[in-house]
Scaffold this motif. Sequence first.
Motif, short mmCIF file in Angstrom:
data_model
loop_
_atom_site.label_atom_id
_atom_site.label_comp_id
_atom_site.label_asym_id
_atom_site.label_seq_id
_atom_site.Cartn_x
_atom_site.Cartn_y
_atom_site.Cartn_z
N UNK A 1 33.62 -17.17 -13.30
CA UNK A 1 34.51 -18.05 -12.52
C UNK A 1 35.97 -18.01 -13.01
N UNK A 2 36.43 -16.80 -13.32
CA UNK A 2 37.83 -16.60 -13.69
C UNK A 2 38.42 -15.44 -12.87
N UNK A 3 38.40 -15.55 -11.54
CA UNK A 3 38.81 -14.41 -10.71
C UNK A 3 40.28 -14.07 -10.76
N UNK A 4 41.12 -15.01 -11.19
CA UNK A 4 42.56 -14.79 -11.16
C UNK A 4 43.20 -14.82 -12.55
N UNK A 5 42.39 -14.57 -13.58
CA UNK A 5 42.89 -14.72 -14.95
C UNK A 5 43.30 -13.41 -15.60
N UNK A 6 43.22 -12.30 -14.89
CA UNK A 6 43.39 -10.98 -15.49
C UNK A 6 44.67 -10.84 -16.32
N UNK A 7 45.79 -11.30 -15.80
CA UNK A 7 47.07 -11.04 -16.44
C UNK A 7 47.48 -12.11 -17.44
N UNK A 8 46.69 -13.16 -17.57
CA UNK A 8 47.01 -14.21 -18.53
C UNK A 8 46.80 -13.71 -19.96
N UNK A 9 47.52 -14.28 -20.88
CA UNK A 9 47.29 -14.04 -22.29
C UNK A 9 46.35 -15.12 -22.82
N UNK A 10 45.59 -14.84 -23.88
CA UNK A 10 44.68 -15.86 -24.42
C UNK A 10 45.37 -17.19 -24.73
N UNK A 11 46.62 -17.12 -25.18
CA UNK A 11 47.35 -18.35 -25.51
C UNK A 11 47.61 -19.23 -24.30
#
Length: 255
Positions: free
Chosen positions: A126-136
Amino acid sequence: MIEVNDLHKSFGDAHILKGITTSFEKGKTNLIIGQSGSGKTVFLKCLLGLFDYEKGTISYDGKIISDLSPDAKRDLRAKIGMVFQGSALFDSMTIAENVMFPLRMFTKQSLSEMEDRVNVVLNRVNLPDAHKKMPSEASGGMQKRVAIARAIVNNPKYLFCDEPNSGLDPKTAIVIDNLIQEITDEFSITTVINSHDMNSVMEIGEKIVFLKNGFKEWEGSKETIFRTDNKAVTDFVYSSELFKKVRRMYQEENQ
């Protein structure tokens, strides 16, 4: 299935694991529980092949780890997914790059194939739009889901989770428990979870191994733990107020 027979592990004069014999079943959530110092972390690291041991055997689907060649051990490692206690994401990588890391290490897939697989597992958690985020940029719960996505990206046969609910609020912890349970069922994985969280025991504890002072003190399920008269087990679990409440309810229903 993972089978353990008469496992002993020491550090110098300190005898940590004292003849543990048990098994962890395919398609089930298998929990290792116990107080600090009980040996559960050392046990988990032995299962993962991170620690050598003096006596006993650990076998994966009938193959004893200590008998495997280096190449066979590498092949086995490629079938293992790991969710670390602190998620252990690479700060310098995006979420997509973190999830792709095992594919780069263990496969020869093309970039487009790896990207497709990353899309599948990020959607699954359930994280379909998280690809470009950084862990922080991700919350603690999101980081755990990314860690789970990374652990399953290579279609593992075995999934290990070290305190997956550590640092999470109770609501998010339940979400993570349920996600691990769903993935275990869906892909028929042999899942082993190292935990001190009695909520997890009651939510997803299909097989529970309780360690005390390096011994396997008890094993059973979330149903049988309510009926045990083993004092070591009850002393441990009674530290959870939720457990006390649920046990009373269970006893009342079965009078």
